[in-house]
Design an enzyme around this catalytic site. Structure first.
Site, PDB file in Angstrom:
ATOM      1  N   ARG A  15       1.777 -14.085   1.655  1.00  0.00           N
ATOM      2  CA  ARG A  15       1.292 -15.255   2.567  1.00  0.00           C
ATOM      3  C   ARG A  15      -0.456 -14.928   2.621  1.00  0.00           C
ATOM      4  NH1 ARG A  15      -1.535 -16.510   6.959  1.00  0.00           N
ATOM      5  NH2 ARG A  15      -0.755 -14.680   8.125  1.00  0.00           N
ATOM      6  N   ASP A  16      -0.933 -14.377   3.393  1.00  0.00           N
ATOM      7  CA  ASP A  16      -2.120 -14.118   3.889  1.00  0.00           C
ATOM      8  C   ASP A  16      -2.825 -13.586   2.660  1.00  0.00           C
ATOM      9  OD1 ASP A  16      -4.281 -14.075   5.509  1.00  0.00           O
ATOM     10  OD2 ASP A  16      -3.777 -12.220   6.648  1.00  0.00           O
ATOM     11  N   HIS A 207      -3.826  -5.530  12.636  1.00  0.00           N
ATOM     12  CA  HIS A 207      -3.917  -6.420  11.578  1.00  0.00           C
ATOM     13  C   HIS A 207      -5.287  -6.275  11.187  1.00  0.00           C
ATOM     14  CE1 HIS A 207      -2.777 -10.008   9.052  1.00  0.00           C
ATOM     15  NE2 HIS A 207      -4.068 -10.366   8.947  1.00  0.00           N
ATOM     16  N   HIS A 209      -8.872  -6.331   8.719  1.00  0.00           N
ATOM     17  CA  HIS A 209      -9.391  -6.540   7.526  1.00  0.00           C
ATOM     18  C   HIS A 209     -10.579  -5.675   7.201  1.00  0.00           C
ATOM     19  CE1 HIS A 209      -7.890 -10.832   6.625  1.00  0.00           C
ATOM     20  NE2 HIS A 209      -7.133 -10.521   7.670  1.00  0.00           N
ATOM     21  N   CYS A 240     -10.495 -14.862   4.612  1.00  0.00           N
ATOM     22  CA  CYS A 240     -10.187 -15.546   5.763  1.00  0.00           C
ATOM     23  C   CYS A 240     -10.998 -17.013   5.331  1.00  0.00           C
ATOM     24  CB  CYS A 240     -10.684 -15.138   7.146  1.00  0.00           C
ATOM     25  SG  CYS A 240     -10.564 -16.089   8.261  1.00  0.00           S
ATOM     26  N   ASN A 249      -7.425  -8.081   3.432  1.00  0.00           N
ATOM     27  CA  ASN A 249      -6.876  -7.493   4.504  1.00  0.00           C
ATOM     28  C   ASN A 249      -6.677  -6.167   3.965  1.00  0.00           C
ATOM     29  OD1 ASN A 249      -4.951  -9.465   6.316  1.00  0.00           O
ATOM     30  ND2 ASN A 249      -4.807 -10.162   3.896  1.00  0.00           N
TER      31      ASN A 249
END
Length: 299
Positions: A15-16, A207, A209, A240, A249
């Site tokens: 997803r991300d 979470h 990055h 992002c 990430n």
């Protein structure tokens, strides 16, 4: 504090990691990625995002992804659902866990979802109520916990306030996101201290990055404080869209290597995971940002 004996990894690559890719990625590729991640031992995979295809074209096949999954026993396949419409669509696909996201930064909230932090939280109330009614667990994300592209420094107290609001609404876990990857270990510890006064440590996830190359150091710092859930992305995929220059990430391979070195159990087969990272980056024509993945592939 002592290190946790076991850490759960939440794999956000499908997803991300993929959502900002400009070229459409075939649904079959996404499904194979998710299946390979499950085969490597990941028990929590964020598979899709039920957002408007107008905003995130790469996630337009969310229904096909969620219904096409070869579901493995013991694996959670979650989806991001920013609003009620997204939640209803996710429920129709048999999704058993969803996530909502708020920000600790007013400016980021305005630029990202065109409303204040308080308004964004109000919008989640019906989503959480409906999810609870459907027996679906909700995870809450807080972005910009260690800095904002528009506001700069973010007060740890603000992160704690937003995290507590999500917990009180019914989120079972709060994932603290260093969205632009500007945090450093001491800052990460201080932010976590503030949040842990409002939310039990067992309900917190990191979470982080890796924009400034600090993600592994920051994770080490919060592991020391007792955080036992880490969000990561295979091959370090992702960025992002609201933070220019923000690299992906932290790479799942690098996190597993760290955990193995600390004697912390994750249940993940590093070789299978690294092979998956090599495969997906070749499939989508992206560099592999996992240092461990690159090192293992070169052996």
């Amino acid at each position: 504090m002592a290190f946790p004996t076991q850490v759960r990894l939440v794999e956000v690559g499908p997803r991300d990691g993929l959502q900002n890719e400009a070229e459409p990625i075939a649904t079959a590729t996404k499904l194979e990625l998710i299946d390979r991640l499950g085969a490597a031992g990941l028990t929590h995979i964020e598979a899709a995002s039920f957002v408007s295809p107008k905003w995130v074209p790469q996630m337009a096949d969310h229904r096909e992804v969620m219904t096409g999954l070869k579901r493995r026993p013991g694996v959670v396949y979650s989806a991001l659902t920013p609003n009620l419409k997204g939640l209803e669509a996710a429920l129709a696909c048999g999704t058993k866990e969803v996530a909502v996201f708020g920000a600790a930064s007013e400016a980021f909230s305005q630029k990202n979802i065109n409303c204040s932090v308080a308004e964004s939280l109000e919008r989640f109330a019906p989503v959480l109520a409906r999810a609870q009614e459907a027996g679906v667990r909700v995870r809450g994300y807080v972005s910009c916990v260690l800095g904002c592209p528009y506001e700069g420094e973010i007060a740890p107290a603000k992160v704690a306030e937003v995290s507590k609001a999500l917990l009180d609404m019914g989120c079972y876990e709060i994932s603290l996101g260093d969205t632009i990857g500007v945090g450093t270990p001491l800052k990460a510890k201080r932010m976590l201290e503030a949040v842990a006064r409002e939310v039990p440590m067992a309900k917190l996830a990191a979470h982080f990055h890796d924009t400034y190359g600090q993600a592994i150091a920051n994770l080490y710092a919060v592991l020391e404080e007792g955080v036992a859930v880490i969000d990561s992305s295979v091959a370090g995929l992702g960025g992002c869209p609201y933070a220019k220059g923000a690299s992906g990430n932290v790479a799942s391979e690098d996190v597993v290597y760290l955990l193995n070195g600390l004697g912390i159990e994750s249940g993940i087969d590093l070789d299978k995971l690294a092979a998956t990272g090599t495969w997906i980056t070749q499939a989508i024509g992206r560099p592999n940002r996992a240092k461990v993945g690159v090192a293992l592939a070169a052996k």
